[in-house]
Design an enzyme around this catalytic site. Structure first.
Site: not given
Ligand code: IPM
Ligand code: MN
Ligand code: NAD
Length: 353
Positions: A139, A184, A216, A240, A244
């Site tokens: 990032y 990784k 993975d 990240d 999710d």
């Molecule tokens: C999160 C989001 C952010 C990230 C983006 C919007 C920059 O996906 O907070 O999870 O990747 O950190």
């Molecule tokens: Mn995210």
């Protein structure tokens, strides 16, 4: 106790879920005698529209002067293709406030296993904490962007890995005492450094069990065996993606909150979901992740554990009672759901008094 909270509603469903979080913070403030004051500032796409930049200088100054910052969400198609993206404001804010530790708790609540798209017996008892490094890695490395060639650079230093590893080991002590460090290391040099540093930090925590897993393989194992994990410690991009994935194991990305903490200044508290342009402005968003983030703000940002627990208990009770928002198969609006959580906070506090 008094505290100044800066609200950054942002874009898409951000303002809707921020309103929901504020309602619950106000309810718990009144119930627990906390004097919470709120201010809003433009940020993300809303910052670009108002001031030409996603993190206006005045917004950053207000964030620094606050006791805690709450963020809704940023981004959306309106700003695609522009010179600067709303998301750059979020990265800038995390960096400017030194928020290297992102905590993302994922819990499948007893009796609410059916929220999950997975079979109940697979997810029962899942209770994990993702500790995501937030100010390093791909990032923030050097970036080149051309029409024929582009590059992103992944850099980690010993200090960066060491401080986030300590956060994970400390957190594990207050939980089931297990850390899974995810990397990784079979390919990446940064991952091999990561693994070596985590091993070094582990020596200070002989009471915590450590294992290493390739990312993975971890992504795969989370689906059949989410309940086997306790603390997952990982770098920025892997965290990240895995968060999710873990969110949807609990039922919906709309359920998860997060705390981003640094070296003592104000923390940033935000749901893990994005601005959900597909449902923005329709009162369809699930505010649970935002409300859970408000609880994290109280616990980690303001050290008000009792107030945090009041919010969490009321949120869990409303998730059990329903009606739920559309992502969980219900027909409740965002505002109505938040209103019921806030009312329950007031009622529970009155009963306890
Ligand atoms: C999160 C989001 C952010 C990230 C983006 C919007 C920059 O996906 O907070 O999870 O990747 O950190
Ligand atoms: Mn995210
Ligand atoms: P998203 O999280 O916004 O949406 C993904 C899916 O989940 C959509 O179908 C959406 O409707 C649903 N969803 C998300 N939050 C929900 C909620 N609270 N209740 C019900 N459903 C919900 O991810 P995306 O579509 O990939 O990204 C949209 C924008 O948000 C992009 O610009 C992205 O960069 C940004 N984003 C911002 C943040 C943040 O501000 N922290 C986080 C992730 C993505």
């Amino acid at each position: 106790m008094s505290a100044r909270i800066l609200l950054l509603p942002g874009d898409g469903i951000g303002p809707e879920v921020t309103k929901a979080a504020r309602l619950c913070l106000e309810a718990v403030g009144a119930a627990c005698g906390l004097s919470l004051s709120f201010e809003e500032a433009p940020f993300g796409g809303a910052g670009i529209d108002a001031c030409g930049e996603p993190l206006p200088a005045e917004t950053l100054a207000k964030a620094r002067a606050s006791d805690a910052v709450f963020l809704g969400a940023v981004g959306g198609p309106a700003w695609d293709g522009g010179a600067v993206r709303p998301e750059a404001g979020l990265l800038g804010l995390r960096k400017a406030l030194g928020l290297f530790a992102n905590l993302r708790p994922v819990k499948v609540m007893a009796g609410l296993e059916d929220f999950s798209p997975l079979r109940a017996e697979r997810v029962r008892g899942a209770d994990l904490l993702i500790v995501r490094e937030l100010t390093g890695g791909l990032y923030f490395g050097a970036r080149e962007e051309g029409r024929e060639r582009a590059s992103d650079t992944c850099v980690y230093t010993r200090d960066e890995v060491s401080r986030i590893a300590s956060v994970a080991f400390e957190a594990a002590r207050g939980r089931s005492g297990r850390v899974t460090s995810v990397d990784k290391a079979n390919v990446l040099a940064t991952s091999r450094l990561w693994r070596a540093v985590v091993e070094d930090v582990a020596k200070d925590y002989p009471d915590v069990a450590l294992d290493h897993q390739l990312v993975d393989s971890c992504a795969m194992a989370l689906v059949p065996h989410p309940a086997r994990f306790d603390v997952i410690l990982t770098e920025n991009l892997f965290g990240d993606i895995l968060s999710d994935e873990a969110a949807v194991i609990a039922g919906s990305i709309g359920l998860l909150g997060s705390a981003s903490l640094g070296a003592g200044g104000p923390g940033l508290f935000e749901p893990i979901h994005g601005s959900a342009p597909d449902i923005a402005g329709q009162d369809k968003a699930n505010p649970a992740g935002a409300i859970a983030s408000a609880a994290l703000l109280l616990r980690h940002g303001l050290r008000e554990a009792r107030a945090a627990e009041l919010i969490e208990a009321a949120l869990e009770a409303e998730l059990r009672a329903g009606p739920l928002t559309a992502d969980l198969g219900g027909s409740s609006g965002c505002a109505a759901f938040a209103g019921r959580v806030a009312a329950r906070i007031a009622k529970d506090a009155a009963r306890a008094a």
